[in-house]
Enzyme design. Structure first.
Site, PDB file in Angstrom:
ATOM      1  N   ASN A  10     100.727 133.664  41.060  1.00  0.00           N
ATOM      2  CA  ASN A  10     101.968 134.375  40.412  1.00  0.00           C
ATOM      3  C   ASN A  10     101.931 134.718  39.121  1.00  0.00           C
ATOM      4  O   ASN A  10     101.717 133.830  38.402  1.00  0.00           O
ATOM      5  CB  ASN A  10     102.623 133.017  41.579  1.00  0.00           C
ATOM      6  CG  ASN A  10     104.316 134.279  40.632  1.00  0.00           C
ATOM      7  OD1 ASN A  10     104.620 135.583  40.981  1.00  0.00           O
ATOM      8  ND2 ASN A  10     105.371 132.808  41.268  1.00  0.00           N
ATOM      9  N   LYS A  12     103.825 135.451  37.602  1.00  0.00           N
ATOM     10  CA  LYS A  12     105.167 135.420  37.157  1.00  0.00           C
ATOM     11  C   LYS A  12     105.722 136.746  35.913  1.00  0.00           C
ATOM     12  O   LYS A  12     105.496 137.804  35.876  1.00  0.00           O
ATOM     13  CB  LYS A  12     105.940 134.334  36.514  1.00  0.00           C
ATOM     14  CG  LYS A  12     105.513 133.311  37.778  1.00  0.00           C
ATOM     15  CD  LYS A  12     106.235 131.579  37.788  1.00  0.00           C
ATOM     16  CE  LYS A  12     105.935 130.839  38.681  1.00  0.00           C
ATOM     17  NZ  LYS A  12     106.097 129.573  38.532  1.00  0.00           N
ATOM     18  N   HIS A  96     111.059 133.137  47.060  1.00  0.00           N
ATOM     19  CA  HIS A  96     110.496 132.114  45.261  1.00  0.00           C
ATOM     20  C   HIS A  96     111.428 131.332  45.246  1.00  0.00           C
ATOM     21  O   HIS A  96     113.055 131.645  44.595  1.00  0.00           O
ATOM     22  CB  HIS A  96     109.422 132.510  44.001  1.00  0.00           C
ATOM     23  CG  HIS A  96     108.670 131.555  43.508  1.00  0.00           C
ATOM     24  ND1 HIS A  96     109.525 130.781  42.901  1.00  0.00           N
ATOM     25  CD2 HIS A  96     107.455 131.739  43.032  1.00  0.00           C
ATOM     26  CE1 HIS A  96     109.189 130.272  41.920  1.00  0.00           C
ATOM     27  NE2 HIS A  96     107.791 130.726  42.047  1.00  0.00           N
ATOM     28  N   GLU A  98     112.672 130.506  42.179  1.00  0.00           N
ATOM     29  CA  GLU A  98     113.124 130.973  41.105  1.00  0.00           C
ATOM     30  C   GLU A  98     113.973 132.189  41.117  1.00  0.00           C
ATOM     31  O   GLU A  98     114.818 132.724  40.625  1.00  0.00           O
ATOM     32  CB  GLU A  98     111.780 131.395  39.502  1.00  0.00           C
ATOM     33  CG  GLU A  98     111.168 130.313  39.395  1.00  0.00           C
ATOM     34  CD  GLU A  98     110.128 129.525  38.298  1.00  0.00           C
ATOM     35  OE1 GLU A  98     109.763 131.947  38.516  1.00  0.00           O
ATOM     36  OE2 GLU A  98     109.342 129.891  38.975  1.00  0.00           O
ATOM     37  N   GLU A 168     107.013 125.251  48.664  1.00  0.00           N
ATOM     38  CA  GLU A 168     106.604 124.699  46.969  1.00  0.00           C
ATOM     39  C   GLU A 168     108.051 124.220  46.313  1.00  0.00           C
ATOM     40  O   GLU A 168     109.257 124.439  46.304  1.00  0.00           O
ATOM     41  CB  GLU A 168     106.764 126.588  46.255  1.00  0.00           C
ATOM     42  CG  GLU A 168     105.553 127.202  46.597  1.00  0.00           C
ATOM     43  CD  GLU A 168     105.603 128.012  44.970  1.00  0.00           C
ATOM     44  OE1 GLU A 168     104.313 127.878  45.233  1.00  0.00           O
ATOM     45  OE2 GLU A 168     106.182 129.069  44.649  1.00  0.00           O
ATOM     46  N   GLY A 174     105.634 124.178  37.823  1.00  0.00           N
ATOM     47  CA  GLY A 174     105.832 124.213  36.209  1.00  0.00           C
ATOM     48  C   GLY A 174     106.261 122.527  35.222  1.00  0.00           C
ATOM     49  O   GLY A 174     106.248 123.092  34.469  1.00  0.00           O
ATOM     50  N   SER A 214     102.270 123.028  40.308  1.00  0.00           N
ATOM     51  CA  SER A 214     101.338 122.616  38.965  1.00  0.00           C
ATOM     52  C   SER A 214      99.607 122.352  39.397  1.00  0.00           C
ATOM     53  O   SER A 214      99.690 121.405  39.854  1.00  0.00           O
ATOM     54  CB  SER A 214     101.960 121.435  38.759  1.00  0.00           C
ATOM     55  OG  SER A 214     103.112 121.422  38.108  1.00  0.00           O
TER      56      SER A 214
HETATM   57  P1  PGA Z   1     103.451 126.950  39.331  1.00  0.00           P
HETATM   58  O1  PGA Z   1     103.793 127.597  39.598  1.00  0.00           O
HETATM   59  O2  PGA Z   1     102.061 126.944  39.493  1.00  0.00           O
HETATM   60  O3  PGA Z   1     103.472 126.941  37.500  1.00  0.00           O
HETATM   61  O4  PGA Z   1     103.739 124.936  39.064  1.00  0.00           O
HETATM   62  C1  PGA Z   1     103.727 127.905  41.110  1.00  0.00           C
HETATM   63  C2  PGA Z   1     104.745 129.326  41.569  1.00  0.00           C
HETATM   64  O5  PGA Z   1     105.887 128.874  40.641  1.00  0.00           O
HETATM   65  O6  PGA Z   1     104.680 129.527  42.522  1.00  0.00           O
END
Ligand code: PGA
Length: 251
Positions: A10, A12, A96, A98, A168, A174, A214
């Site tokens: 992803n 983003k 997601h 976010e 997640e 992140g 992460s």
């Molecule tokens: P990350 O994000 O690997 O940077 O933690 C995962 C995601 O939001 O899909």
């Protein structure tokens, strides 16, 4: 780990057109001929078409990061399933965290998007996961159950089996903080139990559940070794082809 592994990157809100082409090219070189893992990259909308061109002769598939559920019309800023299909998209990330926390995504809109994506023949990656406060307060199971039931309401078992669920935990996205393999696996087993209640054991056993938060080369193997972890949804580490490859082919 019983199901075929599925690793999706992803990207983003990262990559200009040139950056996306370059990253896609590096991903194809690193993992484009991997045969035993399903791999997808999910660039921003503006780069879908260009990335489709770069990955077209490889095993890497294209995903989008969101979609609108309506077919067409006066929805400024939105993109439909048909538009995504027309540029070669296979997978669509839905719900997601976010989107949920910054852009008013709700279980209801996740459900509408999941239905629209399935109706169009695209494949949803439905994201669920608890915040740190929810985990600490003991409401984690209730939160995940509500998100899973919300996403899959009114969907047939046959359609549900085409979906991927991405677990997640919001506190791991992140942040550099990863769920332990045991924590991830417990959540995945719980999600499978809800899917089983909704659709039966066969669908629950075969639906793929990715871990996201992460995930990186150094922890991918131990996560993927867990019984119920079928893959990963990768954010930060998907922006560097060598890191992404280290997750697709963990050592
Ligand atoms: P990350 O994000 O690997 O940077 O933690 C995962 C995601 O939001 O899909």
């Amino acid at each position: 780990m019983a199901n075929r592994v599925f690793i999706a990157g992803n990207w983003k809100m990262n990559t200009t057109l040139d950056e996306a082409r370059a990253l896609a090219k590096d991903v194809v070189e690193a993992v484009g001929s991997v045969g035993d893992v399903d791999v997808a990259v999910c660039p921003p909308y503006t780069n879908l078409q260009a990335v489709a061109e770069v990955i077209k002769d490889s095993n890497v598939k294209l995903g989008a990061q969101d979609v609108h559920w309506e077919e067409k019309g006066a929805f400024t800023g939105k993109v439909s399933c048909a538009m995504l299909k027309s540029v070669g998209v296979t997978y669509v990330i839905i719900g997601h965290s976010e989107q949920r926390s910054y852009f008013n995504e709700t279980d209801e809109t996740v459900n509408k998007k999941t239905k629209a994506v399935l109706a169009s023949g695209l494949l949803p990656i439905v994201c669920v996961g608890e915040t740190l406060e929810e985990r600490k307060s003991g409401s984690m199971d209730a939160v995940i159950e509500k998100q899973v039931k919300g996403a899959f309401g009114g969907i047939s078992a046959e359609d549900a089996s085409k979906c991927t669920v991405a677990y997640e935990p919001v506190w791991a996205i992140g942040t550099g903080e990863t769920a332990t393999p045991q924590q991830a696996n417990e959540a995945h087993i719980f999600i499978r139990k809800i899917i089983s209640e909704l659709f039966g054991k066969e669908t629950a056993d075969t639906i793929r559940i990715q871990y996201g938060g992460s995930m990186k080369p150094g922890n991918a193997k131990s996560l993927l070794e867990e019984s119920d972890v079928d893959g990963g949804l990768i954010g930060g580490a998907a922006l560097k082809a060598s890191d992404f490859a280290g997750i697709v082919k963990p050592k």
